[in-house]
Write an enzyme that holds these catalytic residues in place. Structure first.
Site, PDB file in Angstrom:
ATOM      1  CG  ASP A  13      -1.754   1.314   1.407  1.00 56.53           C
ATOM      2  OD1 ASP A  13      -2.494   1.220   2.436  1.00 56.53           O
ATOM      3  OD2 ASP A  13      -1.546   2.233   0.752  1.00 56.53           O
ATOM      4  CB  ILE A  14       1.345   3.770  -2.464  1.00 60.80           C
ATOM      5  CG1 ILE A  14       2.454   4.827  -2.927  1.00 60.80           C
ATOM      6  CG2 ILE A  14       0.381   4.603  -2.518  1.00 60.80           C
ATOM      7  CD1 ILE A  14       2.589   5.274  -4.331  1.00 60.80           C
TER       8      ILE A  14
ATOM      9  CG  ASN B 271     -10.263  12.858 -10.472  1.00 61.17           C
ATOM     10  OD1 ASN B 271     -10.177  14.206 -10.078  1.00 61.17           O
ATOM     11  ND2 ASN B 271     -10.720  12.074  -9.618  1.00 61.17           N
TER      12      ASN B 271
ATOM     13  N   GLY C 169      -9.825   4.027  -5.778  1.00 63.94           N
ATOM     14  CA  GLY C 169      -8.381   3.336  -6.081  1.00 63.94           C
ATOM     15  C   GLY C 169      -7.084   4.216  -5.208  1.00 63.94           C
ATOM     16  CB  VAL C 170      -3.572   4.603  -5.672  1.00 58.53           C
ATOM     17  CG1 VAL C 170      -3.690   5.718  -6.767  1.00 58.53           C
ATOM     18  CG2 VAL C 170      -2.442   4.968  -4.768  1.00 58.53           C
ATOM     19  CG  ASP C 171      -7.516  10.400  -6.207  1.00 59.09           C
ATOM     20  OD1 ASP C 171      -8.312  10.969  -7.210  1.00 59.09           O
ATOM     21  OD2 ASP C 171      -6.782  10.981  -5.362  1.00 59.09           O
TER      22      ASP C 171
ATOM     23  CB  SER D 107      -2.923   5.110 -16.535  1.00 61.72           C
ATOM     24  OG  SER D 107      -3.253   6.623 -16.660  1.00 61.72           O
TER      25      SER D 107
ATOM     26  CB  VAL E 252     -10.270   3.854 -12.483  1.00 56.26           C
ATOM     27  CG1 VAL E 252     -11.617   4.429 -13.194  1.00 56.26           C
ATOM     28  CG2 VAL E 252     -10.894   2.994 -11.290  1.00 56.26           C
TER      29      VAL E 252
HETATM   30  N1  APR Z   1      -1.450   1.560  -3.020  1.00 53.68           N
HETATM   31  C1  APR Z   1      -0.625   1.422  -4.040  1.00 53.68           C
HETATM   32  N2  APR Z   1      -1.428   1.166  -5.295  1.00 53.68           N
HETATM   33  C2  APR Z   1      -2.729   1.105  -5.188  1.00 53.68           C
HETATM   34  C3  APR Z   1      -3.451   1.405  -4.212  1.00 53.68           C
HETATM   35  C4  APR Z   1      -2.486   1.527  -2.807  1.00 53.68           C
HETATM   36  N3  APR Z   1      -3.348   1.806  -1.768  1.00 53.68           N
HETATM   37  N4  APR Z   1      -4.819   1.206  -4.484  1.00 53.68           N
HETATM   38  C5  APR Z   1      -4.586   0.972  -6.037  1.00 53.68           C
HETATM   39  N5  APR Z   1      -3.759   0.811  -6.352  1.00 53.68           N
HETATM   40  C6  APR Z   1      -3.171   0.312  -7.609  1.00 53.68           C
HETATM   41  C7  APR Z   1      -4.164  -0.162  -8.542  1.00 53.68           C
HETATM   42  O1  APR Z   1      -4.212  -1.667  -8.240  1.00 53.68           O
HETATM   43  C8  APR Z   1      -3.557   0.279 -10.002  1.00 53.68           C
HETATM   44  O2  APR Z   1      -2.561  -0.780 -10.060  1.00 53.68           O
HETATM   45  O3  APR Z   1      -2.868   1.855  -8.431  1.00 53.68           O
HETATM   46  C9  APR Z   1      -3.000   1.505  -9.967  1.00 53.68           C
HETATM   47  C10 APR Z   1      -3.715   2.434 -10.595  1.00 53.68           C
HETATM   48  O4  APR Z   1      -5.172   2.512 -10.291  1.00 53.68           O
HETATM   49  P1  APR Z   1      -6.264   3.689  -9.870  1.00 53.68           P
HETATM   50  O5  APR Z   1      -5.940   3.862  -8.421  1.00 53.68           O
HETATM   51  O6  APR Z   1      -7.392   2.795 -10.349  1.00 53.68           O
HETATM   52  O7  APR Z   1      -5.684   4.769 -10.703  1.00 53.68           O
HETATM   53  P2  APR Z   1      -5.931   5.061 -12.636  1.00 53.68           P
HETATM   54  O8  APR Z   1      -6.082   3.919 -12.930  1.00 53.68           O
HETATM   55  O9  APR Z   1      -4.868   5.764 -12.774  1.00 53.68           O
HETATM   56  O10 APR Z   1      -7.214   5.785 -12.347  1.00 53.68           O
HETATM   57  C11 APR Z   1      -7.364   7.112 -11.774  1.00 53.68           C
HETATM   58  O11 APR Z   1      -9.279   6.633 -10.648  1.00 53.68           O
HETATM   59  O12 APR Z   1      -9.370   6.595  -8.126  1.00 53.68           O
HETATM   60  C12 APR Z   1      -9.791   7.280  -9.454  1.00 53.68           C
HETATM   61  O13 APR Z   1      -9.511   9.554  -8.968  1.00 53.68           O
HETATM   62  C13 APR Z   1      -8.880   8.525  -9.671  1.00 53.68           C
HETATM   63  O14 APR Z   1     -10.411   9.231 -11.554  1.00 53.68           O
HETATM   64  C14 APR Z   1      -8.908   8.760 -11.157  1.00 53.68           C
HETATM   65  C15 APR Z   1      -8.843   7.190 -11.718  1.00 53.68           C
END
Ligand code: APR
Length: 172
Positions: A11-12, A25, A33-35, A118, A121
């Site tokens: 977990d980052i 976003n 997700g990570v956001d 990326s 989602v």
């Molecule tokens: N720590 C590390 N990596 C994570 C975590 C975490 N806690 N949670 C999710 N991830 C990983 C996911 O498994 C994926 O491999 O981060 C990577 C990016 O996934 P997303 O978080 O879905 O980000 P992204 O694909 O760039 O889409 C961005 O999603 O959450 C929304 O607001 C955000 O609209 C934006 C979109």
């Protein structure tokens, strides 16, 4: 400065580095997700601070304090949504890594953790995205001494690892 690459599964938000990168976003006001994880761990001050920033364009990056996070800084970058690869996605994704390193250099951050931007989602194929991540970080001049790729699942670890194995002399 020689740049050291690390690969971890985890977990980052728990990474003890100077700056963690958020896959945000355009609004910078949080999401899933990570956001979502980063905003939850940083606390409500992060979104309040982000409200003052006026958003972020795809491929760009902006830096904020980390508030309740272990990391001192959060670098928010907006990756491209995958539309098949013919809409500038590779260049925009590379720009996310370049611009994030530029923001890190501006605050003299030495250690930076990246999620797989990326590939959740936004649907970017993991193999292509991790190759761009590694190639861009390796080819961008920076004073950052360590970049940590933080994978949230084994599939992502394997994708990074296969790229790193292909290239010579990577010690992990
Ligand atoms: N720590 C590390 N990596 C994570 C975590 C975490 N806690 N949670 C999710 N991830 C990983 C996911 O498994 C994926 O491999 O981060 C990577 C990016 O996934 P997303 O978080 O879905 O980000 P992204 O694909 O760039 O889409 C961005 O999603 O959450 C929304 O607001 C955000 O609209 C934006 C979109």
């Amino acid at each position: 400065m020689t740049l050291r690459l690390e690969l971890v599964l985890g977990d980052i938000t728990a990474e003890d580095v100077d700056a963690i990168v958020n896959a945000a976003n355009h609004t910078l006001l949080g999401g899933g997700g990570v956001d979502g994880a980063i905003h939850r761990a940083a606390g409500p001050e992060l979104v309040e601070y982000c409200r003052t920033l006026g958003g972020c364009e795809t491929g760009e990056a902006t830096i904020t304090p980390g508030f309740n996070l272990t990391a001192r800084w959060v670098i928010h970058t907006v990756g491209p949504v995958w539309h098949g690869g013919g809409h500038g996605e590779p260049e925009l994704l590379a720009s996310c890594y370049r611009e994030s390193l530029a923001r890190a250099d501006e605050v003299e951050a030495e250690t930076v953790a990246f999620p797989a931007i990326s590939t959740g989602v936004f649907g970017y194929p993991i193999e292509a995205a991790t190759a761009i991540a590694i190639e861009t970080v390796r080819s961008t001049p920076t004073n950052v001494s360590e970049v940590r790729f933080v994978a949230f699942n084994q599939e992502t670890v394997d994708a990074y690892q296969s790229i790193l194995d292909l290239s010579t002399g990577t010690d992990l």
